[in-house]
Design an enzyme around this catalytic site. Sequence first.
Site, PDB file in Angstrom:
ATOM      1  N   TRP A   1     -10.887  -7.111  -1.852  1.00 60.44           N
ATOM      2  CA  TRP A   1     -11.737  -6.778  -2.997  1.00 60.44           C
ATOM      3  C   TRP A   1     -11.257  -7.459  -4.273  1.00 60.44           C
ATOM      4  O   TRP A   1     -11.957  -7.444  -5.288  1.00 60.44           O
ATOM      5  CB  TRP A   1     -11.819  -5.261  -3.200  1.00 60.44           C
ATOM      6  CG  TRP A   1     -10.550  -4.597  -3.659  1.00 60.44           C
ATOM      7  CD1 TRP A   1      -9.411  -4.429  -2.941  1.00 60.44           C
ATOM      8  CD2 TRP A   1     -10.305  -3.984  -4.931  1.00 60.44           C
ATOM      9  NE1 TRP A   1      -8.452  -3.761  -3.681  1.00 60.44           N
ATOM     10  CE2 TRP A   1      -8.982  -3.464  -4.902  1.00 60.44           C
ATOM     11  CE3 TRP A   1     -11.067  -3.804  -6.087  1.00 60.44           C
ATOM     12  CZ2 TRP A   1      -8.407  -2.800  -5.997  1.00 60.44           C
ATOM     13  CZ3 TRP A   1     -10.493  -3.134  -7.175  1.00 60.44           C
ATOM     14  CH2 TRP A   1      -9.179  -2.643  -7.121  1.00 60.44           C
ATOM     15  N   ASP A   2     -10.092  -8.101  -4.195  1.00 59.53           N
ATOM     16  CA  ASP A   2      -9.574  -8.866  -5.333  1.00 59.53           C
ATOM     17  C   ASP A   2     -10.600  -9.886  -5.829  1.00 59.53           C
ATOM     18  O   ASP A   2     -10.707 -10.147  -7.036  1.00 59.53           O
ATOM     19  CB  ASP A   2      -8.318  -9.639  -4.930  1.00 59.53           C
ATOM     20  CG  ASP A   2      -7.213  -8.754  -4.371  1.00 59.53           C
ATOM     21  OD1 ASP A   2      -7.503  -7.610  -3.972  1.00 59.53           O
ATOM     22  OD2 ASP A   2      -6.062  -9.213  -4.310  1.00 59.53           O
TER      23      ASP A   2
ATOM     24  N   GLU B   1      -2.277   3.003  -4.385  1.00 60.09           N
ATOM     25  CA  GLU B   1      -1.951   3.236  -2.973  1.00 60.09           C
ATOM     26  C   GLU B   1      -0.711   4.111  -2.789  1.00 60.09           C
ATOM     27  O   GLU B   1      -0.294   4.349  -1.656  1.00 60.09           O
ATOM     28  CB  GLU B   1      -1.778   1.892  -2.258  1.00 60.09           C
ATOM     29  CG  GLU B   1      -3.085   1.122  -2.183  1.00 60.09           C
ATOM     30  CD  GLU B   1      -2.919  -0.302  -1.666  1.00 60.09           C
ATOM     31  OE1 GLU B   1      -3.925  -0.884  -1.220  1.00 60.09           O
ATOM     32  OE2 GLU B   1      -1.790  -0.837  -1.736  1.00 60.09           O
TER      33      GLU B   1
ATOM     34  N   LYS C   1       0.971   2.890  -8.627  1.00 57.51           N
ATOM     35  CA  LYS C   1       1.267   1.504  -8.260  1.00 57.51           C
ATOM     36  C   LYS C   1       0.560   0.519  -9.185  1.00 57.51           C
ATOM     37  O   LYS C   1       1.126  -0.495  -9.588  1.00 57.51           O
ATOM     38  CB  LYS C   1       0.840   1.263  -6.805  1.00 57.51           C
ATOM     39  CG  LYS C   1       1.152  -0.118  -6.273  1.00 57.51           C
ATOM     40  CD  LYS C   1       0.654  -0.259  -4.836  1.00 57.51           C
ATOM     41  CE  LYS C   1       0.976  -1.636  -4.266  1.00 57.51           C
ATOM     42  NZ  LYS C   1       0.388  -1.828  -2.924  1.00 57.51           N
ATOM     43  N   GLN C   2      -0.689   0.793  -9.493  1.00 57.55           N
ATOM     44  CA  GLN C   2      -1.490  -0.104 -10.326  1.00 57.55           C
ATOM     45  C   GLN C   2      -2.579   0.709 -11.001  1.00 57.55           C
ATOM     46  O   GLN C   2      -2.747   1.896 -10.721  1.00 57.55           O
ATOM     47  CB  GLN C   2      -2.108  -1.218  -9.483  1.00 57.55           C
ATOM     48  CG  GLN C   2      -3.178  -0.750  -8.502  1.00 57.55           C
ATOM     49  CD  GLN C   2      -3.666  -1.843  -7.584  1.00 57.55           C
ATOM     50  OE1 GLN C   2      -3.007  -2.180  -6.614  1.00 57.55           O
ATOM     51  NE2 GLN C   2      -4.826  -2.403  -7.874  1.00 57.55           N
TER      52      GLN C   2
END
Length: 767
Positions: free
Chosen positions: A359-360, A490, A602-603
């Site tokens: 999906w990046d 995640e 994580k992000q």
Amino acid sequence: MNQEYILPNAWSIIEEGWKPSLVKSSESLFSIGNGAMGQRANFEEQYSGDTFQGSYIAGVYYPDKTRVGWWKNGYPEYFAKVLNAPNFIGIDVHVDGVVLDLAFAKAVKNYRRELNMKQGWYERSFEATLQNDKVIEVTARRFLSLDHDELGVIHYTVKAMSGNMIISYLPYLDAGITNEDSNWDDAFWQIGEVTKDNHRAFIQSKTNKTNYGVATYMQSELYKNGQHEQYADYYDETDKSVRFKVESQLAQGESATLIKYAGYTSTLNHTEDNLVNAASAVLDKATDLGYEALLDLQKNAWADIWNMADITIEGDLKAQQGIRFNIFQLNQTYLGKDSRLNIGPKGFTGEKYGGSTYWDTEAYCIPFYMATKDSQVARNLLKYRYDQLDKAIENAEKLGFENGAALYPMVTMNGEESHNEWEITFEEIHRNGAMVFAIHNYLRYTGDYSYVPEMGLEVMIAIARFWQQRATFSQRAQQYMILGVTGPNEYENNVNNNWYTNYLAKWCINQALEHLNKVKDGYTSDYERIIGKTNLTDGELMSWKEVADNMYEPYDDKLGVYLQQDGFLDKEIIPVSQLDKSQRPINQKWSWDRILRSCYIKQADVLQGFYFFEDHFSKEELEKHFDFYEPLTVHESSLSPCVHSIQAAKLDRMEQAYEFYLRTSRLDLDDYNKEVEEGCHITSMAGTWMSIVEGFGGLQIIDGKPSFTTRLPEEWDGFSFKINFRNQILKVNVSKSGTDVKLEGKHAQEVIVNGEQRTLEPDMVNA
């Protein structure tokens, strides 16, 4: 301590000094590609030290059978892997019969690598004292042609530094290679016929299961002191390789240069029975042009790319080098010529993540390609997903969804899901929303609505069907919820009501409803075709609207923030700043159980939603959410710093924005994650571009007009960039004295610059 051996330079990546421990890292950083193929910066000559051999052909993959501890219904049967392709760069070098191998050299001096990003070539040079005490100077330059994208060119020169010597070159092709990343050590390739013809060699190979045919080819010729002497001719072969040989007697100070033309032709572009003929045709063109003319073409092709894509930064050399490295690698990976191809997270620099599509592309890469090329390139990326819609519907069917609902894969080569970690394969379903957001982003940027009736609306319908079926009605709350998901963070699995996922689901359904009405009103024949194809009914549309209108969004009234998921505040909330540095990175120091129970992110997750839908929330809301979530974020995803840099810039927190920018732009050059030897983080490099253009440049599309709210980091004297907006070029120059915007086009363009609406005339500078 970050790895910092790359010398600062505005246009080149440079390494000086022979350090065997850095060979694998440099093989990643100095990788080259041309969109159709690529290779790590492996040595042409033999090397017995630690190395990671890698050559890759875009679109050629192998379905490696899944390997898991236990099977779950719905698991994909294979993980699609980009294949380590036959090696065409190999050149054995003998000096008076002694093999050149830097692992065994008595001494190595003046070792240097350079990746020249401005002109698109890679060069390595050194002086070596061999075991027989002969001293030679080597300069090896190579590039993968942008004009002839099945061709690679190597210019390899040995100069005699210690008396007379015989230099033997043995250029070869080797198809007997394996992937470092393999589940079962299966043979990925069948190696077919090895043929020779008039100074040329060919090896035909075919991938197992997927049956891609590839011809690897070469032709080499020797020059002495700049004069053509002879061609390399057949020497020996095995069932997997073939070597040619050519020799030259050198006196001290003389040099012998081998020019090797080599590459691949494949059944992506040719019939299987014509692969060798096609390779010969490439060699005919290459040898007719010759090395210097091919190099000039390469320089010109890269000049054209840089003319549009370059970002200049004044007063900060490391920041300048970082952004150009990112732009260079993105263009090496994908040029937009072929809608069958996409952008793998490692590009052509390594095998991790299978080289597949994530999906990046939709979330991070499309803005870069829209703005630095033309709209057709971004359209090709959207067409890639449309062409795989049937597979996305199959993926959803395997998980129990019906009626044409689609779940796009987390990882894919051909549209089939090929990721097999259950918490991601089954639960990281927010990827579906990125597909619709990419269409929305494309429309607002290009103004090209034709994509929706032609392809995009079918994608939106299938995704809306998925969200409607995936939602669960809670009798207790009298709202729809989405249970058992993994959001972008995640470090939380199997949670209920990830806010980002719920918000996306609601938005995607509303987008489908809105565009159904637009197509119905303006594209009658397309509308009738789509309704006939999808069997969409008014009753189904009502069920969609029911879900969207009643979607639950977790929110805490006391804090005034949307919650990452229902149970987030049940965790012990301890800022990252209070974590002992010895515990970082937590993904390497902690058990997975401990990570999942922690508050650490994580992000960007909630903040990813604030990035996508920036016009849905006020600056005050962004600030409140940034202040709550960023201090809990460990930024252990390569995709994290860029989003936070953009948002910090919007909040005028320039020191923090700059720090995040530097981290994303030099993530690989300085090896923040201590893993660059596995390959570079290609898709996050598009986020680096966004950090400047959308962060410091403040680019937004407001009512169809480009708007720039510019901010200059204290460390910079100025910066500039170009965007292609609806086939007109806007050049933005930001300095300490203000912001200038220049229009290169045929028609006047309205823009907003730092809150002021301006009408630009072609080639007019607004101060």
